[in-house]
Design a protein around this motif. Sequence first.
Motif, PDB file in Angstrom:
ATOM      1  N   GLN A 132      -6.332  66.624 105.253  1.00 57.45           N
ATOM      2  CA  GLN A 132      -6.853  66.028 106.476  1.00 57.45           C
ATOM      3  C   GLN A 132      -6.297  66.728 107.707  1.00 57.45           C
ATOM      4  OE1 GLN A 132      -9.172  63.723 106.837  1.00 57.45           O
ATOM      5  NE2 GLN A 132      -9.411  63.440 104.625  1.00 57.45           N
ATOM      6  N   LYS A 133      -7.144  66.858 108.733  1.00 60.68           N
ATOM      7  CA  LYS A 133      -6.645  67.309 110.023  1.00 60.68           C
ATOM      8  C   LYS A 133      -5.885  66.141 110.622  1.00 60.68           C
ATOM      9  CE  LYS A 133      -8.019  69.088 114.553  1.00 60.68           C
ATOM     10  NZ  LYS A 133      -9.138  69.320 115.505  1.00 60.68           N
ATOM     11  N   GLN A 134      -4.618  66.342 110.913  1.00 53.73           N
ATOM     12  CA  GLN A 134      -3.825  65.200 111.334  1.00 53.73           C
ATOM     13  C   GLN A 134      -2.911  65.531 112.503  1.00 53.73           C
ATOM     14  OE1 GLN A 134      -0.330  64.115 108.771  1.00 53.73           O
ATOM     15  NE2 GLN A 134      -1.435  65.305 107.232  1.00 53.73           N
ATOM     16  N   LEU A 135      -2.528  64.477 113.184  1.00 60.47           N
ATOM     17  CA  LEU A 135      -1.532  64.554 114.246  1.00 60.47           C
ATOM     18  C   LEU A 135      -0.341  63.722 113.792  1.00 60.47           C
ATOM     19  CD1 LEU A 135      -3.544  64.154 117.567  1.00 60.47           C
ATOM     20  CD2 LEU A 135      -2.360  66.180 116.777  1.00 60.47           C
ATOM     21  N   SER A 136       0.735  64.384 113.456  1.00 59.93           N
ATOM     22  CA  SER A 136       1.945  63.711 113.036  1.00 59.93           C
ATOM     23  C   SER A 136       3.002  64.774 112.851  1.00 59.93           C
ATOM     24  CB  SER A 136       1.734  62.965 111.702  1.00 59.93           C
ATOM     25  OG  SER A 136       1.647  63.891 110.636  1.00 59.93           O
ATOM     26  N   LYS A 137       4.166  64.339 112.393  1.00 58.40           N
ATOM     27  CA  LYS A 137       5.245  65.284 112.088  1.00 58.40           C
ATOM     28  C   LYS A 137       5.127  65.827 110.668  1.00 58.40           C
ATOM     29  CE  LYS A 137       9.485  63.787 111.857  1.00 58.40           C
ATOM     30  NZ  LYS A 137      10.789  63.184 112.189  1.00 58.40           N
TER      31      LYS A 137
END
Length: 327
Positions: free
Chosen positions: A252-257
């Motif tokens: 998945q394209k994600q925004l997180s660490k």
Amino acid sequence: MTTENSKLKTPAIPSNAIHETNFQFDGQLSFYRGKVRDVYAFPDRLVMIATDRISAFDVVLPRPIPYKGQVLNQTAAYFLRATADLVPNWLIDVPDPNVSIGLKCEPYAVEMVVRGYLAGHAWRQYRDGHRTLCGVPLPDGLRENDRLPQPIITPTTKAHEGHDEDISREEIIGRGIVSEEEYSQLEQYALALFQRGTEMAARQGLILVDTKYEFGKLDGQIYLIDEVHTPDSSRYFYADTYTENLQAGQPQKQLSKEFVREWLIANNFQGKTGQTVPEMSDEWVNQITKRYIELFETVTGQSFETAPEADPLNRIETAIRQALTNA
């Protein structure tokens, strides 16, 4: 969402990223250095400075990430204000981009991790054959990043040093870590916060995958404390590519660490004894900065304005002293 202009303005690496602070204030009772935050305690309040340190697998990495602390602090403040109608929180003032001042609560010794999807640590446990996570049963046949039938709470112990550990609701209550009545209230608060975070993320084209909440108590009242829905405490997917990537078995394209953890895993580091943190190049540090700024702008819908680079420690100390004087 992040605009093309904001991407072009992403700053180069400054030489004065905030690695640590060492202040001494009038009335200060104690000082605690966490993985990311430096915390100054006073009789009735805490001053939390979000430094640019970054941790993964409960290890502080050797290089600070410019503007990361500002992103964390301002993202947390944004969501604390947006959820104050659901649960009282500790925040009183944000006198500097890297600083929050709030009520001094007695923290509960558990973190409430809420998961809406099978990702990260939960997926790794499931992949390895576990069908119960923190006492919560999981059905067979799930794929990585599948949406769970309903959000689940998988609490962890709150370790000052070393690794947090998974723990079940039954263990928490049975060991007297939190009373059953209070733990039930923590569960209600955590699920309500997750629902609000899910709704806010959806408006920005994101999916709130999982997150953690920390709570404290003051004068018999439960308060939400620390950070909320930040890149260090939360995982987001982009909604527009979620179904396509899931069906194709693609990441998945994600925004997180998580991308930092994945880089470390690919370089043979998971915080285990004998492992060495891989070298962090300037290019890699700058990439992490860009990802953090992207998250701030995407989840809040606001443009990121970098704090002044010149002498950030003096700027922070001056802001805190003035805030404490005016309190």
